[in-house]
Design a protein around this motif. Structure first.
Motif, PDB file in Angstrom:
ATOM      1  N   GLY A 153      27.495 -27.341 -21.756  1.00 36.74           N
ATOM      2  CA  GLY A 153      26.757 -28.194 -20.934  1.00 36.74           C
ATOM      3  C   GLY A 153      26.720 -29.484 -21.090  1.00 36.74           C
ATOM      4  O   GLY A 153      25.944 -30.388 -20.483  1.00 36.74           O
ATOM      5  N   LEU A 217      27.412 -27.141 -11.041  1.00 39.13           N
ATOM      6  CA  LEU A 217      26.924 -26.641 -12.153  1.00 39.13           C
ATOM      7  C   LEU A 217      25.986 -25.486 -11.665  1.00 39.13           C
ATOM      8  O   LEU A 217      26.096 -24.255 -12.236  1.00 39.13           O
ATOM      9  N   ASP A 218      25.302 -25.528 -10.426  1.00 40.75           N
ATOM     10  CA  ASP A 218      24.552 -24.291 -10.202  1.00 40.75           C
ATOM     11  C   ASP A 218      25.200 -23.223  -9.712  1.00 40.75           C
ATOM     12  O   ASP A 218      25.110 -21.981 -10.200  1.00 40.75           O
ATOM     13  N   LEU A 221      26.537 -21.791 -13.025  1.00 39.19           N
ATOM     14  CA  LEU A 221      25.771 -20.849 -13.841  1.00 39.19           C
ATOM     15  C   LEU A 221      25.160 -19.810 -13.142  1.00 39.19           C
ATOM     16  O   LEU A 221      25.052 -18.438 -13.558  1.00 39.19           O
ATOM     17  N   VAL A 233      23.510 -21.523 -23.083  1.00 36.58           N
ATOM     18  CA  VAL A 233      24.027 -22.996 -22.409  1.00 36.58           C
ATOM     19  C   VAL A 233      23.753 -24.054 -23.452  1.00 36.58           C
ATOM     20  O   VAL A 233      22.594 -24.083 -24.053  1.00 36.58           O
ATOM     21  N   LEU A 235      22.987 -27.597 -23.895  1.00 41.82           N
ATOM     22  CA  LEU A 235      22.429 -28.525 -23.084  1.00 41.82           C
ATOM     23  C   LEU A 235      22.270 -29.835 -23.959  1.00 41.82           C
ATOM     24  O   LEU A 235      21.687 -29.658 -25.170  1.00 41.82           O
ATOM     25  N   ALA A 239      19.143 -33.362 -20.385  1.00 39.22           N
ATOM     26  CA  ALA A 239      19.682 -32.222 -19.413  1.00 39.22           C
ATOM     27  C   ALA A 239      18.656 -32.500 -18.191  1.00 39.22           C
ATOM     28  O   ALA A 239      17.412 -32.639 -18.419  1.00 39.22           O
ATOM     29  N   ALA A 243      19.333 -27.881 -14.231  1.00 38.80           N
ATOM     30  CA  ALA A 243      20.174 -26.902 -15.410  1.00 38.80           C
ATOM     31  C   ALA A 243      19.192 -26.347 -16.312  1.00 38.80           C
ATOM     32  O   ALA A 243      19.439 -25.282 -16.838  1.00 38.80           O
TER      33      ALA A 243
END
Length: 345
Positions: A153, A217-218, A221, A233, A235, A239, A243
């Motif tokens: 991420g 990104l949503d 995931l 993830v 991050l 972040a 996320a």
């Protein structure tokens, strides 16, 4: 093969629905109303030109209408009236409802399941070792039989494939997704992500690709949570809220040093504002390190685990070798965390 049927003779509906289905790799069977061809479909799309309800449909149905720009209100009213007459379950007016229809198609061919346990690992400061811990969690989980995916991420982190010793592994990486609209089938990730020792991972490469949008990104995931049992993830400290909120658990990795604790306190404060389950993993380098509990208390987070730095680990990563999975503090800590998150395994 699971497919979707479209009953219509309107070329505009055929073109729009076919484009949406092709974009996510779903088979769309087009047939004229009244000719059959929908009996084994997982979802039946009824064009607005359908006048009689098809008999014997057991699959969910969606009435598809095209927006008439000259009279949008009339189109909406007419579409819902037609749906009521035909007994359609839902209505989609294109192109406005295109994204909704894509997600409905995906749900039809790959019914949603409970979201996989998702853990976000965040560094409390630079060089904390969060990426290495994230990779170790994924490696250990896959080794013990959990279907796991490791998601990088942090676009500025250099690529988590380097930590895995898998830079040359073939498969999809972030640049292929960053410019997309974000609609993904879970099975697509299973089939196209690179793997090392059967561990799937999504990494950045060494190009100057655009960062993924929040929508992409949503979507990634969300698809990962449907396709795997465990999502790890990696991050960055900055972040974003979405996320972080996608994770069930968030862990901040903190070296047991005064400056690290001071910096990590600011990171922890920001993360706690968007997530209610945040813990601290304290990394101790030598005898001069602060006690782990003292560091966690100073940062204001509950102590989840403490980690002893493994000698030679940095050099091992730099040589492109895989992480140690046995007889190391890193592997032992990863194993304990996995046991806590999966108590029934």
């Amino acid at each position: 093969m699971t497919r979707i049927a479209l009953l219509t003779q309107l070329p505009s509906l055929v073109d729009q629905c076919s484009a949406l289905a092709d974009g996510i790799g779903i088979a769309l069977s087009v047939a004229a109303p009244g000719t059959g061809g929908w009996q084994d479909a997982a979802l039946v799309l009824l064009g607005e030109d359908v006048t009689q309800p098809p008999r014997g449909i057991t699959a969910p149905t969606v009435l598809i209408a095209a927006d008439d720009a000259s009279s949008a209100a009339r189109t909406s009213v007419d579409a819902y009236a037609a749906a009521a007459r035909l007994g359609a379950d839902q209505v989609a007016i294109l192109p406005a409802a295109a994204e909704w229809l894509v997600q409905r198609m995906i749900a039809a061919v790959e019914p949603p399941v409970a979201a996989a346990t998702t853990v976000g690992i965040i560094p409390g400061c630079g060089g904390a070792g969060a990426t290495v811990l994230a990779a170790a969690l994924a490696v250990e989980a896959q080794r013990t039989g959990l279907r796991t995916v490791l998601v990088d991420g942090d676009p500025l982190g250099g690529g988590i494939d380097l930590v895995l010793g898998a830079e040359a592994a073939a498969g999809l990486r972030w640049p292929a997704l960053a410019a997309s609209k974000g609609s993904l089938r879970p099975s697509m990730l299973v089939e196209t992500l690179p793997r090392v020792d059967d561990l799937a991972f999504l990494s950045w490469d060494r190009t100057d690709a655009l960062d993924p949008t929040a929508q992409v990104l949503d979507s990634v995931l969300g698809a990962a949570q449907q396709a795997f049992e465990f999502v790890v993830v990696d991050l960055p400290r900055h972040a974003s809220g979405p996320a972080v909120r996608a994770c069930h658990h968030v862990q901040v990795v903190i070296p047991a040093r005064v400056r690290a604790a001071v910096g990590a306190a600011r990171v922890a404060s920001r993360i706690r504002s968007t997530h209610h389950t945040v813990g601290a993993v304290v990394r101790q380098d030598d005898r001069a390190s602060l006690p782990a509990q003292q560091v966690a208390d100073a940062v204001g987070l509950p102590l989840t685990a403490q980690l002893q730095t493994d000698r030679g680990l940095s050099a091992r990563v730099d040589r492109g070798e895989s992480l140690p999975v046995r007889r190391s503090s890193l592997a032992a800590t990863a194993s304990r965390l996995i046991d806590a998150w999966f108590p029934d395994r």
